[in-house]
Design a protein around this motif. Structure first.
Motif, short mmCIF file in Angstrom:
data_model
loop_
_atom_site.label_atom_id
_atom_site.label_comp_id
_atom_site.label_asym_id
_atom_site.label_seq_id
_atom_site.Cartn_x
_atom_site.Cartn_y
_atom_site.Cartn_z
N LEU A 62 22.09 -4.83 0.11
CA LEU A 62 21.97 -3.33 0.99
C LEU A 62 21.01 -1.99 -0.59
O LEU A 62 20.32 -1.70 0.26
CB LEU A 62 23.40 -2.59 0.85
N ARG A 63 21.53 -2.33 -1.30
CA ARG A 63 20.51 -1.49 -2.25
C ARG A 63 19.43 -1.48 -2.74
O ARG A 63 18.89 -1.13 -2.28
CB ARG A 63 21.32 -2.44 -3.90
N ILE A 64 19.38 -2.99 -3.05
CA ILE A 64 17.84 -3.57 -3.01
C ILE A 64 17.03 -3.29 -1.44
O ILE A 64 15.78 -2.55 -1.53
CB ILE A 64 17.68 -4.85 -3.29
N ALA A 65 17.18 -3.33 -0.50
CA ALA A 65 17.23 -3.02 0.68
C ALA A 65 16.06 -1.52 0.56
O ALA A 65 15.18 -1.50 1.66
CB ALA A 65 17.76 -3.67 2.05
N GLY A 66 17.43 -0.84 0.14
CA GLY A 66 17.25 0.74 0.57
C GLY A 66 16.06 0.83 -0.62
O GLY A 66 15.34 1.95 0.06
N THR A 67 16.00 0.72 -1.99
CA THR A 67 14.95 0.96 -2.90
C THR A 67 13.33 0.22 -2.03
O THR A 67 12.92 1.51 -1.87
CB THR A 67 15.55 0.17 -4.39
N GLN B 125 16.24 -1.54 4.46
CA GLN B 125 17.34 -1.29 5.12
C GLN B 125 17.72 -1.47 6.67
O GLN B 125 18.65 -1.87 7.00
CB GLN B 125 17.92 -0.29 4.94
N ASP B 126 17.03 -0.93 7.07
CA ASP B 126 17.09 -0.62 9.04
C ASP B 126 16.16 -1.88 9.57
O ASP B 126 16.24 -2.11 10.63
CB ASP B 126 16.12 0.77 10.15
N HIS B 127 16.03 -2.65 8.79
CA HIS B 127 15.14 -3.97 9.16
C HIS B 127 16.29 -5.25 9.19
O HIS B 127 15.94 -6.55 9.48
CB HIS B 127 13.84 -4.29 9.63
N LEU B 128 17.36 -5.31 8.40
CA LEU B 128 17.83 -6.60 7.86
C LEU B 128 18.42 -7.41 9.07
O LEU B 128 19.20 -8.78 8.56
CB LEU B 128 19.27 -6.13 7.11
N ALA C 40 13.98 -10.95 12.23
CA ALA C 40 14.00 -11.59 11.86
C ALA C 40 11.88 -11.01 10.71
O ALA C 40 11.41 -10.30 11.54
CB ALA C 40 13.16 -12.70 13.18
N PRO C 41 11.63 -11.82 9.64
CA PRO C 41 10.15 -11.60 9.11
C PRO C 41 9.20 -11.73 9.77
O PRO C 41 8.36 -10.72 9.75
CB PRO C 41 10.87 -12.26 8.40
N GLY C 42 9.23 -12.03 10.89
CA GLY C 42 8.59 -12.72 11.82
C GLY C 42 8.38 -11.79 13.01
O GLY C 42 6.96 -11.15 13.10
N GLU C 43 9.16 -10.63 12.84
CA GLU C 43 8.81 -9.60 13.72
C GLU C 43 8.35 -7.86 13.15
O GLU C 43 8.26 -6.91 13.46
CB GLU C 43 10.38 -9.12 14.22
N LEU C 44 8.11 -8.32 11.86
CA LEU C 44 7.95 -7.47 11.10
C LEU C 44 6.27 -6.84 11.10
O LEU C 44 5.47 -8.29 11.24
CB LEU C 44 8.34 -7.54 9.89
N SER C 45 5.69 -5.55 10.56
CA SER C 45 4.38 -4.95 10.50
C SER C 45 4.27 -6.02 9.12
O SER C 45 5.36 -6.35 8.11
CB SER C 45 4.11 -3.49 9.93
N GLY C 46 2.44 -6.57 8.76
CA GLY C 46 2.95 -6.81 6.81
C GLY C 46 3.13 -5.54 6.45
O GLY C 46 3.45 -6.72 5.08
N GLY C 47 3.07 -4.29 6.36
CA GLY C 47 3.89 -3.70 5.60
C GLY C 47 5.36 -4.67 4.87
O GLY C 47 5.61 -4.25 3.77
N GLN C 48 6.08 -4.54 6.05
CA GLN C 48 7.50 -4.15 5.43
C GLN C 48 7.51 -6.38 5.78
O GLN C 48 8.69 -5.77 4.19
CB GLN C 48 7.96 -4.57 7.19
N LYS C 49 6.81 -7.08 6.10
CA LYS C 49 6.86 -7.95 5.13
C LYS C 49 6.66 -8.64 3.76
O LYS C 49 7.28 -8.57 2.80
CB LYS C 49 6.15 -9.13 5.75
N GLN C 50 5.67 -7.42 3.19
CA GLN C 50 5.72 -7.41 2.01
C GLN C 50 7.08 -6.45 1.11
O GLN C 50 6.78 -6.75 -0.54
CB GLN C 50 4.25 -6.56 1.84
#
Length: 572
Positions: A130-135, A139-142, A145-155
């Motif tokens: 949770l801490r690292i996701a917030g950093t 945190q809103d995408h926990l 699935a990774p495949g649902e994310l945009s390229g920047g969010q995946k990075q």
């Protein structure tokens, strides 16, 4: 004197040759990186940067086989004597191809993967995730699935997966490739913060030199043709000709200063975008250069090729519209940039146009034809689309066959196939590799293969999602100049991009997306100097605008246009 225990990565006359190749990819590499040091590795595509990354993180020799010579030590131990798991406890890597790195079914699982392998207790694991996701702002995408994310969010998820583990070396392979300008700057600030807080060694491999130099780096290692040709501080390197000679783009403000005739010396600190060493004489030279600019009036708009009216689209399981009342026109024979924050709707807009997704409402008229009446295949006869991720497009084993695939499917005679394929491969810098397997290529080289495979089809409109991501300046320029030639022949070019350099240099016009809506449709130079648009769309003020203010020039838009005109003249 450096304690040997502080040296975490040490190459000593190191070389590597892949089994499938005749010549070494790396030759006589001698380089050490110590604890607490931040090093940028730069160089043209194919110079061996990715191979160096694979050597440091252990993928060579454990996944990619070949012959190693000399020595490579990780924390004082020969890498060839260590196993991959042991190296991974010392070196944490964020790959350029993020899809190749994901292992979890959800973002949370992926971030927690290293902790699970280390048997961290459940409560501590949750807290750290949770801490690292917030950093990194995922945190809103926990639960996605990774495949649902945009390229920047995946990075950002990949960065979180590295941050969550306690490693001594943080290795970033093209960390900015898929990030919008503002998020890219945040990523560099985050990397800088991590290095300060952890004391780890940080190694960044990146084409976007200016963006990396937003924060201080201790050294820049410049590579060419498998060798290190410079290992020095950024100020010294920027004052030399090595970057331009090896096809790496200098920061825009450095180019502008050189156009104005300003003499750059290391003591002027040109690596600092604030330019603290610029004196009044230098500023006067910049003002005179600006005032000598000629009239660079834009040409009038042509007829609309594509008209979109009130277009709406929503993905399943999402609470908001990905496209919300989009109305715009793409003009015949133009070069249009589509820009905006990650997840703003840029790629979704293109997918709806091409028929990959179906609009819920609205109109799409192409040369008087309702696109809704055409199938995906029929639309492809008019509109070519190059995806952001090359792995989603490639279907053939060999490079030549991949580029020829579309022509052969259309029944084009083989002699014409050969001519058109070879021309496209030459433009994209791939001709010498035409008989290679695609699997032997880097991510950036695969990107060029997919661009070539669409260019040979000669569609009336070409949409490219991040056409120059991962490309060095030489290949970037080759591709863009080829697109200019296509534009001059009547092919309409649409570029989805995070590259503000590309937008201001090549686009006639820019359309800015934010939260599924269009918030601006204007001249690129005006957009990049509008503080409101920049903030809303996660863009970033160009360093040219900051240089203009530094020199007392109030019309930042005109200054940017002056630079663009000078760049075009230089290329001619």
């Amino acid at each position: 004197m450096t304690d040997n225990k502080d040296i975490l990565v040490e190459f000593d006359h190191f070389g590597f040759k892949y089994n499938a190749q005749q010549k070494p990819t790396l030759s006589d590499i001698s380089l050490s990186v110590k604890r607490g040091e931040k090093v940028l590795i730069a160089g043209p595509s194919g110079c061996g940067k990715s191979t160096m990354v694979h050597c440091i993180n252990g993928l060579i020799p454990f996944s990619y086989k070949g012959e190693m010579t000399g020595s490579l030590k990780i924390s004082g131990k020969e890498s060839r004597d260590l196993d991959l798991f042991t190296i991974s406890k010392t070196v944490g890597t964020v790959l350029q191809d993020t899809d190749a790195q994901f292992v979890g079914m959800t973002v949370a699982e992926d971030i927690a993967f290293a902790l699970e392998n280390s048997c961290v207790i459940r409560e501590e694991m949750k807290e750290r995730v949770l801490r690292i996701a917030g950093t990194v702002n995922v945190q809103d995408h926990l639960h996605h699935a990774p495949g649902e994310l945009s390229g920047g969010q995946k990075q950002r998820v990949s960065v979180a997966g590295v941050m969550v583990d306690d490693v001594e070396v943080l290795l970033f392979d093209e960390p900015l490739a898929n990030l919008d300008p503002a998020t890219g700057r945040e990523a560099i600030e985050l990397i800088d913060k991590l290095q300060e807080e952890t004391g780890a060694a940080v190694i960044i491999v990146e084409h976007r030199l200016e963006d990396v130099l937003w924060r201080h780096v201790d050294r820049v290692v410049l590579m060419n043709e498998g060798r290190i040709i410079s290992n020095t501080d950024a100020d010294t390197l920027l004052c030399s000709k090595l970057l331009s000679e090896t096809g790496i783009r200098e920061p825009l403000y450095v180019q502008a200063l050189k156009y104005a005739g300003v003499f750059l010396a290391p003591e002027k600190k040109p690596s600092d975008p604030a330019l603290p060493g610029l004196d009044e004489k230098d500023k006067e030279m910049v003002r005179r250069w600006f005032e000598n600019s000629g009239d660079d009036s834009p040409s009038g708009r042509k007829h609309p090729l594509l008209e979109v009216r009130d277009l709406c689209f929503s993905y399943e399981k999402r609470n908001r519209r990905a496209l919300d009342g989009i109305s715009a026109a793409i003009y015949e024979g133009s070069m249009t940039a589509i820009v905006g924050t990650n997840g703003a709707g840029k790629s979704t807009f293109s997918k709806v146009i091409c028929g990959f997704e179906t609009a819920s409402s609205g109109e799409m008229i192409f040369e008087g034809i309702d696109l809704k009446s055409l199938s995906m295949k029929e639309r492809a006869e008019h509109i070519g689309y190059v995806m952001q991720d090359p792995n989603h497009m490639i279907s053939q084993t060999m490079i030549y066959d991949e580029v020829a695939f579309g022509l052969r499917n259309r029944g084009v005679p083989e002699d014409e196939v050969q001519s058109r394929v070879e021309d496209a491969l030459k433009i994209c810098g791939l001709y010498r590799m035409r008989n290679w397997p695609v699997s032997a290529l880097s991510y950036g080289q695969k990107k060029r293969v997919t661009i070539a495979s669409i260019l040979v089809l000669r569609p009336k409109m070409l949409i490219l999602d991040e056409p120059t991501a991962g490309q060095d300046y030489r290949h970037y320029t080759d591709i863009m100049e080829f697109l200019v030639k296509l534009r001059d022949q009547g092919i309409t070019i649409v570029m989805i991009t995070h590259d503000m350099h590309l937008m201001i240099e090549y686009a006639d016009r820019a359309i800015v997306f934010s939260n599924g809506r269009i918030i601006a449709d204007d001249d690129p130079a005006r957009i990049i100097t509008d503080a409101g648009i920049i903030k809303t769309a996660s863009l970033r003020e160009t360093s040219l605008y900051l240089l203009a203010k530094k020199c007392g020039i109030n019309d930042g838009t005109a200054f940017v246009k002056r630079f663009i005109a000078c760049e075009k003249e230089y290329r001619r």
